[in-house]
Motif scaffolding. Structure first.
Motif, PDB file in Angstrom:
ATOM      1  N   VAL A   6      -6.254 -11.858   4.780  1.00 48.65           N
ATOM      2  CA  VAL A   6      -7.482 -11.105   4.960  1.00 48.65           C
ATOM      3  C   VAL A   6      -8.086 -10.895   3.592  1.00 48.65           C
ATOM      4  O   VAL A   6      -7.385 -10.744   2.621  1.00 48.65           O
ATOM      5  CB  VAL A   6      -7.171  -9.730   5.605  1.00 48.65           C
ATOM      6  N   ARG A   7      -9.382 -10.910   3.531  1.00 49.55           N
ATOM      7  CA  ARG A   7      -9.946 -10.568   2.234  1.00 49.55           C
ATOM      8  C   ARG A   7     -11.123  -9.618   2.408  1.00 49.55           C
ATOM      9  O   ARG A   7     -11.746  -9.582   3.456  1.00 49.55           O
ATOM     10  CB  ARG A   7     -10.365 -11.823   1.471  1.00 49.55           C
ATOM     11  N   VAL A   8     -11.351  -8.843   1.413  1.00 45.45           N
ATOM     12  CA  VAL A   8     -12.485  -7.941   1.436  1.00 45.45           C
ATOM     13  C   VAL A   8     -13.684  -8.725   0.949  1.00 45.45           C
ATOM     14  O   VAL A   8     -13.657  -9.347  -0.103  1.00 45.45           O
ATOM     15  CB  VAL A   8     -12.228  -6.722   0.531  1.00 45.45           C
ATOM     16  N   TYR A  41      -2.878  -8.935   2.907  1.00 45.91           N
ATOM     17  CA  TYR A  41      -3.865  -9.010   1.829  1.00 45.91           C
ATOM     18  C   TYR A  41      -3.311  -9.877   0.709  1.00 45.91           C
ATOM     19  O   TYR A  41      -2.183  -9.677   0.262  1.00 45.91           O
ATOM     20  CB  TYR A  41      -4.167  -7.609   1.287  1.00 45.91           C
ATOM     21  N   SER A  62      -6.361  -6.578  11.590  1.00 45.53           N
ATOM     22  CA  SER A  62      -6.835  -7.169  10.334  1.00 45.53           C
ATOM     23  C   SER A  62      -6.295  -6.436   9.108  1.00 45.53           C
ATOM     24  O   SER A  62      -6.483  -6.898   7.988  1.00 45.53           O
ATOM     25  CB  SER A  62      -8.362  -7.209  10.312  1.00 45.53           C
ATOM     26  N   VAL A 234     -13.137  -6.306   6.533  1.00 46.33           N
ATOM     27  CA  VAL A 234     -12.036  -7.260   6.439  1.00 46.33           C
ATOM     28  C   VAL A 234     -12.142  -8.198   7.630  1.00 46.33           C
ATOM     29  O   VAL A 234     -12.634  -7.822   8.691  1.00 46.33           O
ATOM     30  CB  VAL A 234     -10.643  -6.595   6.438  1.00 46.33           C
TER      31      VAL A 234
END
Ligand code: ADP
Ligand code: MG
Length: 239
Positions: A6-8, A41, A62, A234
């Motif tokens: 997951v990425r911001v 993450y 997520s 996310v």
């Protein structure tokens, strides 16, 4: 377990001045499995300003609760550091983390952690007992916060007999009673009817109980994200 990366998407670029930040993440990685499997993450690197209200949106699974729990010191990142009001919480032992939580964090978890055998006011009073606040002061603060959250009429009820929504409001009162600088709320309006939601939204809009606090909320509720100064999103990484 399938790999979940997951990425911001939205990041903040600020000149580095640590006094301005409530929470700073420095290349945080989190995975639940051994050897980096079950990655949630891969590399979180961002800062949240003090006194702002930030929302975190994302699909189920997520990693929203995971992020909130890392800020609360309930989960440790697999790598990287998290600095909260200037303190590196990733280096703290469990005792220091307990003190950190008691002093700095008001947490309204997604899964209720109230003590069902105790009454509403006993549950709300607990953080003040841990903080060794004097009896008269405890009474006053418990009364004040229960009135604000609209549960003073339920003060003597045993929590185990309350509805999910009513418990959510008790959880709110407990999070606020110690007047912590940071509020972490995990999907706070999910179980609430319109009337109770209004109370929560009122708190998020800011009043004497919440003004000046750093508020971090996971949510799917548009009414919440519309109030937030900033919304992080996310998403599950496309494999
Ligand atoms: P969200 O709050 O966005 O629904 P979570 O942060 O609760 O997501 O969970 C993210 C992912 O991490 C999920 O796939 C979940 O199953 C997994 N997960 C959460 N906690 C653990 C744990 N203690 N051990 C293994 N996997 C976990
Ligand atoms: Mg969650």
């Amino acid at each position: 377990m399938a790999q979940i990366g997951v990425r911001v998407l939205q990041r903040q670029t600020q000149q580095v001045n640590h006094d301005r930040f409530a929470i700073e993440l420095d290349h945080v990685r989190k995975s639940y499995g051994p050897d980096g499997t079950g990655e949630i993450y891969a590399d979180l690197h961002f800062q949240l300003l003090r006194g702002t209200f930030v929302a975190l949106e994302g699909p189920i699974g997520s990693g929203k609760t995971t992020m909130l729990n890392m800020f609360a010191g309930l989960e440790r990142p697999s790598a990287g550091t998290i600095t909260v009001y200037g303190q590196d919480i990733t280096k703290m032992d469990e005792d220091s983390l307990a003190v950190y939580r008691a002093k700095m964090i008001g947490l309204v978890p997604q899964v209720q952690t109230l003590i069902p055998e105790l009454t509403v006011c006993q549950n709300v009073e607990l953080p003040l007992l841990f903080a060794r606040v004097q009896r008269d002061d405890r009474r006053r603060r418990v009364d004040e916060v229960m009135a604000r959250v609209g549960i003073r009429g339920e003060a003597e009820r045993v929590v185990g007999t309350l509805s999910v929504g009513e418990r959510q409001m008790v959880s709110f009162a407990r999070a606020l009673v110690n007047d912590p600088p940071i509020l972490l709320l995990d999907e706070p309006t999910e179980a609430l009817d319109p009337l109770m939601s209004e109370v929560v939204l009122g708190l998020l809009r800011g009043d004497n109980m919440t003004a000046g606090k750093t508020i971090f909320v996971t949510t799917h509720d548009r009414r919440v994200t519309e109030l937030a100064r900033r919304t992080l999103r996310v998403r599950k990484k496309i494999p």
